[in-house]
Write a protein that holds these residues in place. Structure first.
Motif, short mmCIF file in Angstrom:
data_model
loop_
_atom_site.label_atom_id
_atom_site.label_comp_id
_atom_site.label_asym_id
_atom_site.label_seq_id
_atom_site.Cartn_x
_atom_site.Cartn_y
_atom_site.Cartn_z
N GLN A 68 0.83 -1.21 0.00
CA GLN A 68 0.00 0.00 0.00
C GLN A 68 0.86 1.26 0.00
OE1 GLN A 68 -2.70 -1.05 3.40
NE2 GLN A 68 -4.26 -0.28 2.01
N ARG A 69 1.93 1.25 0.80
CA ARG A 69 2.83 2.41 0.82
C ARG A 69 3.48 2.64 -0.53
NH1 ARG A 69 6.09 0.82 5.64
NH2 ARG A 69 4.39 0.54 7.07
N ALA A 70 3.67 1.56 -1.27
CA ALA A 70 4.27 1.66 -2.61
C ALA A 70 3.23 2.07 -3.65
CB ALA A 70 4.91 0.33 -2.99
N GLY A 71 1.98 2.24 -3.23
CA GLY A 71 0.94 2.69 -4.15
C GLY A 71 0.23 1.57 -4.88
N ILE A 72 0.42 0.34 -4.45
CA ILE A 72 -0.27 -0.80 -5.07
C ILE A 72 -1.70 -0.81 -4.54
CG2 ILE A 72 -0.23 -3.31 -5.44
CD1 ILE A 72 2.31 -1.92 -6.47
N SER A 73 -2.66 -0.98 -5.42
CA SER A 73 -4.07 -0.99 -5.00
C SER A 73 -4.38 -2.27 -4.22
CB SER A 73 -5.00 -0.90 -6.21
OG SER A 73 -4.95 -2.11 -6.95
N LEU A 74 -5.37 -2.18 -3.35
CA LEU A 74 -5.78 -3.37 -2.59
C LEU A 74 -6.24 -4.48 -3.53
CD1 LEU A 74 -7.64 -2.02 0.57
CD2 LEU A 74 -5.43 -3.17 0.45
N GLU A 75 -6.87 -4.12 -4.62
CA GLU A 75 -7.32 -5.12 -5.60
C GLU A 75 -6.12 -5.88 -6.17
OE1 GLU A 75 -9.33 -5.00 -9.96
OE2 GLU A 75 -10.28 -3.75 -8.42
N GLU A 76 -5.08 -5.14 -6.53
CA GLU A 76 -3.88 -5.78 -7.08
C GLU A 76 -3.16 -6.60 -6.01
OE1 GLU A 76 0.13 -4.63 -9.63
OE2 GLU A 76 -1.37 -3.08 -9.27
N ILE A 77 -3.14 -6.10 -4.78
CA ILE A 77 -2.52 -6.85 -3.68
C ILE A 77 -3.27 -8.17 -3.49
CG2 ILE A 77 -2.09 -6.87 -1.19
CD1 ILE A 77 -1.82 -3.76 -1.39
N LYS A 78 -4.60 -8.09 -3.47
CA LYS A 78 -5.41 -9.31 -3.29
C LYS A 78 -5.18 -10.31 -4.41
CE LYS A 78 -10.10 -11.09 -2.64
NZ LYS A 78 -9.60 -12.41 -2.86
N THR A 79 -5.18 -9.82 -5.63
CA THR A 79 -4.97 -10.71 -6.79
C THR A 79 -3.63 -11.44 -6.65
OG1 THR A 79 -6.29 -9.29 -8.22
CG2 THR A 79 -4.73 -10.78 -9.30
N THR A 80 -2.62 -10.73 -6.26
CA THR A 80 -1.29 -11.33 -6.12
C THR A 80 -1.26 -12.29 -4.93
OG1 THR A 80 -0.30 -9.34 -7.06
CG2 THR A 80 1.17 -10.84 -5.91
N LEU A 81 -1.80 -11.87 -3.79
CA LEU A 81 -1.78 -12.73 -2.61
C LEU A 81 -2.65 -13.97 -2.77
CD1 LEU A 81 -1.84 -10.19 0.37
CD2 LEU A 81 0.06 -11.64 -0.38
N ASP A 82 -3.67 -13.89 -3.62
CA ASP A 82 -4.55 -15.04 -3.84
C ASP A 82 -3.82 -16.23 -4.45
OD1 ASP A 82 -6.76 -13.90 -2.70
OD2 ASP A 82 -7.77 -13.44 -4.60
N SER A 83 -2.62 -16.00 -4.99
CA SER A 83 -1.86 -17.12 -5.55
C SER A 83 -1.14 -17.92 -4.46
CB SER A 83 -0.88 -16.63 -6.61
OG SER A 83 0.04 -15.71 -6.06
N TYR A 84 -1.27 -17.48 -3.22
CA TYR A 84 -0.68 -18.19 -2.07
C TYR A 84 -1.80 -18.59 -1.13
CZ TYR A 84 3.50 -16.02 -3.91
OH TYR A 84 4.51 -15.63 -4.73
N PRO A 85 -1.75 -19.80 -0.59
CA PRO A 85 -2.84 -20.26 0.29
C PRO A 85 -2.94 -19.39 1.54
CG PRO A 85 -1.31 -22.06 -0.22
CD PRO A 85 -0.72 -20.81 -0.77
N GLN A 86 -4.17 -19.06 1.94
CA GLN A 86 -4.38 -18.35 3.20
C GLN A 86 -3.82 -19.20 4.32
OE1 GLN A 86 -5.68 -15.46 4.27
NE2 GLN A 86 -6.61 -14.64 2.43
N GLY A 87 -3.20 -18.56 5.28
CA GLY A 87 -2.66 -19.28 6.43
C GLY A 87 -1.24 -19.77 6.24
N SER A 88 -0.76 -19.76 5.00
CA SER A 88 0.61 -20.20 4.78
C SER A 88 1.57 -19.08 5.16
CB SER A 88 0.83 -20.60 3.32
OG SER A 88 0.69 -19.48 2.48
N LYS A 89 2.74 -19.45 5.62
CA LYS A 89 3.74 -18.44 5.95
C LYS A 89 4.52 -18.15 4.67
CE LYS A 89 4.29 -19.19 10.82
NZ LYS A 89 5.22 -19.30 11.93
N LEU A 90 4.41 -16.92 4.21
CA LEU A 90 5.10 -16.53 2.99
C LEU A 90 6.61 -16.46 3.26
CD1 LEU A 90 2.57 -13.81 1.85
CD2 LEU A 90 2.86 -16.08 0.88
#
Length: 156
Positions: A68-90
């Protein structure tokens, strides 16, 4: 309610209360609720109907804050994070992939902002033809044929 699941995300991981997540992440409880409602993070419910978060949510929130500080939209953050399982340690490798994914759009944004900064006091191509410089940069309102708005500053 979006973002809440009824089964444990990771049974073996330590579960944190929303207060612990807020304290450890430096994010307000309201922001945690917001991230959860947007599907960026997930919690589970205890038998007493209290939210619990896997410890890995702290890293996920840190990534969200940095993006977010880098100006990435929440939608783009979500799209990217969705490629990793919830609960997994990145991992650091995961972060490398995430950050490189965003690098190109950040570079484009930096170029746009630099151009905006450098040309802000000049004609922006709005079509008004009221500035002395406009007849040189936008003769006969040719930019008006490309569409509305400040065409020069919005060019790719």
């Amino acid at each position: 309610m979006a973002g809440i699941i009824s089964t444990p995300v990771s049974v073996s991981s330590r579960q944190l209360t929303i207060g612990e997540v807020a304290t450890r992440s430096g994010v307000a409880v309201s922001a945690i609720h917001f991230y959860e409602s947007k599907g960026l993070i997930q919690s589970i419910r205890t038998a007493g109907n209290q939210r619990r978060f896997p410890a890995g949510v702290l890293r996920r929130i840190a990534i969200i804050k940095v993006a977010q500080r880098a100006g990435i939209s929440l939608e783009e953050i979500k799209t990217t994070l969705d490629s990793y399982p919830q609960g997994s340690k990145l991992t650091s490798k995961d972060w490398e992939k995430l950050s490189s994914h965003w690098r190109e759009s950040m570079n484009e944004r930096i170029e746009r902002l630099t151009r905006l900064r450098d040309e802000l006091d000049q004609c922006i191509g709005c079509g008004c033809l009221s500035l002395e410089d406009c007849p040189l940069r936008n003769p006969d309102d040719r930019l008006g044929k490309e569409g509305s708005g400040p065409r020069i500053l919005e060019r790719p």
